[in-house]
Write an enzyme that holds these catalytic residues in place. Structure first.
Site, PDB file in Angstrom:
ATOM      1  CE  LYS A   1      31.224 -40.096  12.481  1.00  0.00           C
ATOM      2  NZ  LYS A   1      30.657 -39.466  13.647  1.00  0.00           N
TER       3      LYS A   1
ATOM      4  CG  ASP B   1      24.215 -38.691  11.963  1.00  0.00           C
ATOM      5  OD1 ASP B   1      24.946 -37.731  12.251  1.00  0.00           O
ATOM      6  OD2 ASP B   1      23.895 -39.565  12.780  1.00  0.00           O
TER       7      ASP B   1
ATOM      8  CE1 TYR C   1      20.849 -36.290  18.355  1.00  0.00           C
ATOM      9  CE2 TYR C   1      21.821 -35.867  20.499  1.00  0.00           C
ATOM     10  CZ  TYR C   1      21.124 -36.686  19.647  1.00  0.00           C
ATOM     11  OH  TYR C   1      20.679 -37.906  20.093  1.00  0.00           O
TER      12      TYR C   1
END
Lengths: 274, 540
Positions: free
Chosen positions: B391, B319, B284
């Protein structure tokens, strides 16, 4: 954060309630909210009061609705949220009139382009990639604004300028000094410089921006100066001249708006001037 | 090592959610091949991490040994001491030998005093040799070992508290975000959220903290769109939620973010303050924050080793791919990232129950059959990682400000979560992209979750996609595309680093010699010593 543009109010009117008949071409000017009958003035709202649920709370909600001008008001839903808060949904009639002729909006004076269209315009107009330098200047460490516009992650479902194939982004990050910014812009021969200012203590955003625009004026001949754009939640979009920049963007600006403006300023406008 | 009841997949109120036969007929050979490729991609990165250190890894070592506090300007002593050492002898041998050599020599009574003296220039560091080096190494190991034992004690304390108060009675665990910028506002809000049903509280960090090369100090009352992650803020919030756990009779977990330039230090502080989950993604920072890839991978490995030791569940950030790329077109990048995150996590010692692999409900609701596609993607993740507490992240990209439509979309998100057995459900807010959640937004969102859970909590039991239906075919397609992508990465000359450099992920080009924090990366010299790394490496 992004709210429907104010100008939509003027175009969604159902009927002109007080205007003279026989002139359907003029847009609606005086309006009331519309529930299911023209002129019924019906609105809905929801809110929370910091008090326990009960008859007293419902009365309080009703009182608030009446003070806001809803008459009659109906508390259609009241629900306790923990011991000290109560949530309400209220429907009711308002008697206020909306006069669309008294609304001023800063209209966008350039077309809104999709990333594809913006890329195409740059490719055709500049015949090279557009270089954009971005930074938070002064002591401001809030990169949220500049990152929302530049980072590919973007903002409000729109990708940032890094996503545009024909835009080369140089994001200098936070706490960049004005001389550093000018030097970087010269080094990469920036077409545009984007500056974000969030901190407004003692008008820091205004002072920093003026310092920045003056430095660019000094460092560049007038016709070679990069397009200067400043943005932040506390700026007024009509302040561009005062600040010495080409455009000011306020709260809720999306990357596509910035990209479209840059294309307009660098491709469309310069071509028109040439 | 799995503590009783720490797996959100376990002790489910509806035990029947685990169907007897698999919902997707995935070819086991293909699944094995995907993991083999992920290992091939990941292994050179692990070697790279082993050959480097970073300023943050070294500062984390000092923090583990007990160095706390900051100078009057707010610069942490860990930074001041590290900078002094680096100035005198460089970092390629690690911070431990020069620092503990100075302590053994009697230059200062403890680390704090040493940092202060070094800051005013009254101590000079050297690289000890021979017996001096042996003595310094032993002293360093003793101090750092004591810190690791404190982390171990916090882990045992968590296990005790879970035994005492209990785990949530149902899955998925309900994960709620709190963030006012002021830790003293956050605490009552978090306690209220727990009362309303939150099983996990996440305190979002102040914007921009990921790019700070130091961890702010003390209790903080101002942040922008979030609250700073500091050791004191961690301590205050954990204590507040300990009160809530007692009040509610279930252990309420606390989450923060081990990401950005200081991830090793924040992971260490999380272990010391008994945080329970940490956001911790392998790529990320590189892709979305333009942090140098080598810096990230080195920091990543150390922070994951700390999380493994501390019994912390990591949450990965897949995500994010879907917030920038199309959720249908880019579905396989999520799977690839999950496979890589799994490889890096296990290599660092994390167990299956600690892998909160991320994925999200981000398909454009205007796409036909979007819900079935969401189910396909969610089931694929569920079946590829059967023991991981996945998650499940709510829609953000297609939340338009129409809060009514958003509420419906969140309902479908909740339903998909129940039907596919997700472990951790981040509660979606209808005011996403409008305001930071109001009290009423949170209440309505929890009503949404509770309704779906009570109405359809056991639906997974009845839900068996047709073997050759759209869902099954879509899952197989995404898996096949993931294998293609992993193969392409392996074929790059320099593997994953080249793939990241040429924009294979999230369309971002991130070369290995660019990005923030590069000047904090140091190749190891022979004789490098770091007791924290040695002790974490020597895990059972």
């Amino acid at each position: 954060m992004s709210t429907p543009a104010a100008d939509t109010i003027a175009t969604t009117g159902q009927a002109d309630l007080v205007g003279p008949p026989g002139e359907p071409a003029t847009p609606a000017r005086i309006l009331r909210p519309y529930g299911d009958t023209t002129g019924d003035g019906m609105v809905q709202m929801s809110f929370t009061l910091p008090m326990a649920h009960g008859k007293l709370a419902e009365g309080a909600a009703l009182q608030l609705a009446q003070k806001m001008g809803m008459d009659p008001a109906m508390v259609v839903h009241a629900k306790a949220m923990g011991p000290g808060y109560c949530f309400f949904v209220v429907y009711g009639r308002v008697h206020h009139l909306v006069d669309t002729s008294a609304i001023t909006v800063v209209e966008r004076d350039y077309p809104l382009l999709s990333p594809k269209e913006a890329n195409l315009a740059v490719r055709k107009g500049l015949r090279r990639r557009m270089t954009v330098v971005g930074a938070c200047i002064g002591s401001d460490a809030h990169t949220v604004g500049i990152d929302a516009i530049l980072n590919i992650k973007g903002f409000a479902g729109e990708k940032g300028l890094e996503y545009y194939r024909e835009i080369r982004v140089v994001n200098l990050g936070a706490q960049v000094s004005v001389p550093q910014l000018v030097a970087s812009a010269q080094e990469v021969t920036a077409d545009a410089v984007l500056v974000s200012q969030v901190v407004t203590q003692r008008d820091a955003h205004v002072l920093n921006t003026r310092e920045m625009s003056a430095a660019f004026r000094e460092a560049y001949p007038a016709d070679r100066r990069p397009v200067l754009v400043v943005g932040g939640p506390r700026f007024d979009e009509s302040m561009a001249d005062q600040l010495g920049v080409d455009r000011v963007f306020a709260r809720g600006t999306t990357p596509a708006e910035v990209a479209s403006f840059l294309v307009h300023a660098l491709v469309t406008r310069r071509k028109a001037a040439a | 090592m799995t503590p009783a009841g720490s797996d959100p997949r376990r002790r489910s109120g509806t035990t029947s959610t685990r169907a007897r036969r698999p919902k997707l007929d995935l070819d086991p050979v293909t699944v094995r091949r995907a993991r083999t490729l992920a290992r091939k991609v990941g292994r050179p990165i692990v070697r790279l991490a082993e050959q480097h250190t970073t300023v943050s890894v070294e500062r984390a070592t000092l923090r583990m040994a007990g160095l706390v506090g900051a100078d009057p300007e707010g610069t942490p002593w860990a930074n001041r001491l590290l900078d002094s050492v680096r100035g005198d002898v460089g970092l390629e041998h690690g911070v431990a030998l020069p620092v503990w050599d100075a302590l053994v020599r009697g230059a200062a009574g403890d680390l704090g005093e040493l940092a202060q003296k070094a800051a005013v220039g009254s101590v000079r560091f050297r690289l000890p040799e021979g017996r001096d080096a042996t003595r310094a190494a032993a002293a360093a190991k003793k101090s750092v070992g004591a810190g690791l034992r404190r982390i171990d004690a916090r882990r045992r304390e968590r296990e005790r508290l879970i035994k005492r108060h209990g785990d949530p009675s149902q899955t998925p665990w309900i994960y709620l975000i709190v963030a006012t910028g002021d830790i003293y506002e956050d605490m009552p809000q978090a306690q209220q959220a727990a009362r309303e049903g939150a099983d996990v509280i996440a305190v979002i960090r102040s914007t921009g903290q990921s790019l700070l090369d130091f961890v702010p100090e003390g209790a903080t009352r101002e942040g922008y769109a979030g609250t700073y992650a500091t050791q004191e803020n961690f301590r205050l919030m954990r204590a507040a939620l300990d009160e809530s756990s007692k009040e509610l009779g279930r252990y309420v977990r606390l989450t923060n973010y081990a990401s950005g330039l200081c991830m090793p230090e924040i992971a260490t502080l999380a272990g010391l303050e008994r945080l329970d989950m940490m956001l911790n993604d392998s790529m990320y920072g590189i892709l979305f924050r333009d942090i140098n890839p080598v810096r990230t991978f080195v920091d990543q490995r150390f922070s994951r080793q700390v999380h493994a030791r501390a019994g912390i569940i990591i949450n990965t950030g897949e995500d994010n791919y879907l917030t920038t790329a199309d959720a249908v077109e880019a579905a396989h990048t999520v799977t690839v990232s999950q496979l890589l995150n799994e490889y890096f996590a296990k290599e660092a010692g994390l167990a299956d129950w600690q892998l909160g692999l991320g994925h999200a409900f981000e398909i454009d609701p205007d796409v036909p059959e979007s819900f079935r596609l969401e189910l396909a993607h969610a089931l694929l993740a569920r079946q590829l990682f059967p023991k991981a507490p996945l998650k499940w992240m709510p829609p953000t990209r297609h939340m338009t400000g129409d809060v009514f439509r958003g509420y419906l979309l969140d309902g479908f998100f909740n339903l998909a979560g129940m039907m596919t057995g997700q472990g951790i459900l981040l509660v979606g807010m209808m005011t996403e992209a409008v305001v930071t959640p109001w009290l009423s937004d949170r209440d309505l969102a929890l009503q949404n979750v509770r309704y779906v859970r009570s109405a359809a909590g056991g639906l997974a039991e009845d839900f068996q996609p047709a073997p050759d239906g759209l869902i099954a075919r879509r899952a197989q397609q995404v898996l096949a595309e993931s294998i293609d992508l992993l193969t392409r990465i392996v074929e790059h000359d320099d593997g994953l680093l080249d793939a990241i450099a040429d924009g294979t992920f999230g369309l971002m080009r991130r070369p290995a010699d660019k990005g923030r924090g590069l000047d904090g990366v140091v190749p190891l010299a022979p004789g490098y010593a770091n007791p924290a790394r040695e002790l974490l490496e020597a895990r059972t």
